[in-house]
Design a protein around this motif. Structure first.
Motif, PDB file in Angstrom:
ATOM      1  N   ALA A 115       0.747  -1.229  -0.014  1.00  0.00           N
ATOM      2  CA  ALA A 115       0.097   0.037  -0.122  1.00  0.00           C
ATOM      3  C   ALA A 115       0.856   1.277   0.033  1.00  0.00           C
ATOM      4  O   ALA A 115       0.644   2.287  -0.736  1.00  0.00           O
ATOM      5  CB  ALA A 115      -0.764   0.112   1.311  1.00  0.00           C
ATOM      6  N   ARG A 118       2.221   1.784  -3.360  1.00  0.00           N
ATOM      7  CA  ARG A 118       1.058   2.157  -4.290  1.00  0.00           C
ATOM      8  C   ARG A 118       0.939   3.662  -4.044  1.00  0.00           C
ATOM      9  O   ARG A 118       0.757   4.336  -5.139  1.00  0.00           O
ATOM     10  CB  ARG A 118      -0.128   1.450  -4.074  1.00  0.00           C
ATOM     11  CG  ARG A 118      -1.377   2.051  -5.056  1.00  0.00           C
ATOM     12  CD  ARG A 118      -2.600   1.131  -4.950  1.00  0.00           C
ATOM     13  NE  ARG A 118      -3.346   1.450  -6.100  1.00  0.00           N
ATOM     14  CZ  ARG A 118      -3.908   2.521  -6.580  1.00  0.00           C
ATOM     15  NH1 ARG A 118      -3.509   3.687  -5.830  1.00  0.00           N
ATOM     16  NH2 ARG A 118      -4.634   2.516  -7.581  1.00  0.00           N
ATOM     17  N   ARG A 122       1.503   6.420  -6.952  1.00  0.00           N
ATOM     18  CA  ARG A 122       0.490   7.335  -7.478  1.00  0.00           C
ATOM     19  C   ARG A 122       1.047   8.854  -7.219  1.00  0.00           C
ATOM     20  O   ARG A 122       0.706   9.624  -8.250  1.00  0.00           O
ATOM     21  CB  ARG A 122      -0.693   7.301  -6.306  1.00  0.00           C
ATOM     22  CG  ARG A 122      -2.008   8.345  -6.526  1.00  0.00           C
ATOM     23  CD  ARG A 122      -2.955   8.138  -5.551  1.00  0.00           C
ATOM     24  NE  ARG A 122      -3.425   6.518  -5.438  1.00  0.00           N
ATOM     25  CZ  ARG A 122      -4.891   6.363  -5.806  1.00  0.00           C
ATOM     26  NH1 ARG A 122      -5.661   7.244  -5.455  1.00  0.00           N
ATOM     27  NH2 ARG A 122      -5.262   5.226  -5.621  1.00  0.00           N
ATOM     28  N   LEU A 163       0.872   1.044 -10.714  1.00  0.00           N
ATOM     29  CA  LEU A 163      -0.316   1.136  -9.848  1.00  0.00           C
ATOM     30  C   LEU A 163      -1.362  -0.060 -10.258  1.00  0.00           C
ATOM     31  O   LEU A 163      -1.868  -0.653  -9.145  1.00  0.00           O
ATOM     32  CB  LEU A 163      -1.298   2.379 -10.389  1.00  0.00           C
ATOM     33  CG  LEU A 163      -0.334   3.591  -9.581  1.00  0.00           C
ATOM     34  CD1 LEU A 163      -1.078   4.837 -10.233  1.00  0.00           C
ATOM     35  CD2 LEU A 163      -0.329   3.407  -8.190  1.00  0.00           C
ATOM     36  N   ALA A 164      -1.449  -0.554 -11.381  1.00  0.00           N
ATOM     37  CA  ALA A 164      -2.164  -1.632 -11.757  1.00  0.00           C
ATOM     38  C   ALA A 164      -1.757  -2.906 -11.047  1.00  0.00           C
ATOM     39  O   ALA A 164      -2.585  -3.856 -10.362  1.00  0.00           O
ATOM     40  CB  ALA A 164      -2.556  -1.695 -13.092  1.00  0.00           C
ATOM     41  N   ASP A 167      -2.315  -3.026  -7.373  1.00  0.00           N
ATOM     42  CA  ASP A 167      -3.947  -3.111  -7.002  1.00  0.00           C
ATOM     43  C   ASP A 167      -3.929  -4.601  -7.194  1.00  0.00           C
ATOM     44  O   ASP A 167      -4.463  -5.233  -6.300  1.00  0.00           O
ATOM     45  CB  ASP A 167      -4.530  -2.575  -8.160  1.00  0.00           C
ATOM     46  CG  ASP A 167      -4.993  -0.917  -7.955  1.00  0.00           C
ATOM     47  OD1 ASP A 167      -4.550  -0.587  -6.722  1.00  0.00           O
ATOM     48  OD2 ASP A 167      -5.270  -0.324  -8.798  1.00  0.00           O
ATOM     49  N   GLU A 168      -3.384  -5.311  -8.127  1.00  0.00           N
ATOM     50  CA  GLU A 168      -3.589  -6.942  -8.116  1.00  0.00           C
ATOM     51  C   GLU A 168      -2.632  -7.549  -6.920  1.00  0.00           C
ATOM     52  O   GLU A 168      -3.450  -8.694  -6.466  1.00  0.00           O
ATOM     53  CB  GLU A 168      -2.881  -7.288  -9.506  1.00  0.00           C
ATOM     54  CG  GLU A 168      -2.969  -8.831  -9.706  1.00  0.00           C
ATOM     55  CD  GLU A 168      -2.633  -9.145 -10.898  1.00  0.00           C
ATOM     56  OE1 GLU A 168      -2.288 -10.544 -11.267  1.00  0.00           O
ATOM     57  OE2 GLU A 168      -2.349  -8.332 -11.932  1.00  0.00           O
ATOM     58  N   LEU A 170      -2.207  -6.299  -3.736  1.00  0.00           N
ATOM     59  CA  LEU A 170      -2.924  -6.003  -2.957  1.00  0.00           C
ATOM     60  C   LEU A 170      -3.919  -6.915  -2.809  1.00  0.00           C
ATOM     61  O   LEU A 170      -4.776  -7.280  -1.698  1.00  0.00           O
ATOM     62  CB  LEU A 170      -3.489  -4.616  -2.727  1.00  0.00           C
ATOM     63  CG  LEU A 170      -2.348  -3.630  -2.175  1.00  0.00           C
ATOM     64  CD1 LEU A 170      -2.548  -2.037  -2.597  1.00  0.00           C
ATOM     65  CD2 LEU A 170      -1.888  -3.781  -0.575  1.00  0.00           C
ATOM     66  N   GLU A 171      -4.858  -6.959  -3.945  1.00  0.00           N
ATOM     67  CA  GLU A 171      -6.070  -7.934  -4.089  1.00  0.00           C
ATOM     68  C   GLU A 171      -5.668  -9.321  -3.695  1.00  0.00           C
ATOM     69  O   GLU A 171      -6.354  -9.994  -2.911  1.00  0.00           O
ATOM     70  CB  GLU A 171      -6.693  -7.763  -5.322  1.00  0.00           C
ATOM     71  CG  GLU A 171      -8.031  -8.503  -5.390  1.00  0.00           C
ATOM     72  CD  GLU A 171      -8.567  -8.422  -6.911  1.00  0.00           C
ATOM     73  OE1 GLU A 171      -8.871  -9.572  -7.378  1.00  0.00           O
ATOM     74  OE2 GLU A 171      -8.738  -7.120  -7.289  1.00  0.00           O
TER      75      GLU A 171
END
Length: 185
Positions: A115, A118, A122, A163-164, A167-168, A170-171
């Motif tokens: 995070a 990220r 960002r 970023l993408a 996101d993956e 973190l998911e």
């Protein structure tokens, strides 16, 4: 060998003092080729000794302002280097290695780090987008700076990729994936 070429490039764009060069480096080239101010000054001295750049101005003494410009041999060296073939460098990011280790050990603490990364990506993307808005308006898209804009767009796309991917990651981290030795190769 790329730092001297980064400096030659920056000086061809605009002759500068060492201080101006380090400031410009921090705002542009430094986004993709970082160097400390000491490294830049050391390299300027070496380039001058090799006859690739020349310092001019009243700055003969230490601490006085000298403006550096690229000499014909420096331009020739940069042209030679620009035309060389070079293979892409492999990605070497500690975060990727840490995630691989987490596949074996578990994710304790790594979710917060993902995070944090990220948020950093960002912020970098926002900075690049602001530079693009300010320095490369649509009406100047076909101008003389199109290759500089291309480099910036590469940075924008790279930050968008991170970023993408984060996101993956973190998911996956949130779903408990990769929490043990069954993570495999």
């Amino acid at each position: 060998m790329s730092l001297p070429h980064a400096i030659l490039t920056a000086l061809l764009e605009k002759p500068s003092s060492g201080l101006e060069l380090t400031r410009r480096f921090d705002r542009s080239i430094g986004f993709f080729w970082s160097a400390t101010h000491q490294q830049i000054y050391r390299e300027l001295g070496r380039l001058e000794r090799e006859g690739l750049v020349r310092a001019s101005g009243p700055g003969a003494g230490r601490g006085q302002r000298k403006e550096y410009e690229v000499l014909p041999d420096g331009r020739a060296e940069l042209a030679r280097w620009t035309g060389l073939a070079q293979d892409p460098k492999p990605v070497r990011d500690p975060l990727l290695l840490r995630l691989r280790a987490a596949a074996v050990l578990g994710l304790d603490g790594l979710e917060e780090e993902l995070a944090r990364h990220r948020a950093l990506h960002r912020a970098q993307l926002a900075e690049y987008l602001e530079i693009e808005r300010r320095d490369f308006p649509p009406e100047a898209a076909a101008g003389e700076n199109r290759l500089q804009h291309l480099v910036l767009r590469g940075g924008i796309q790279l930050e968008s990729f991170w970023l993408a991917w984060l996101d993956e990651a973190l998911e996956e981290a949130g779903s408990g994936a990769g929490g043990g030795p069954e993570g495999g190769e």
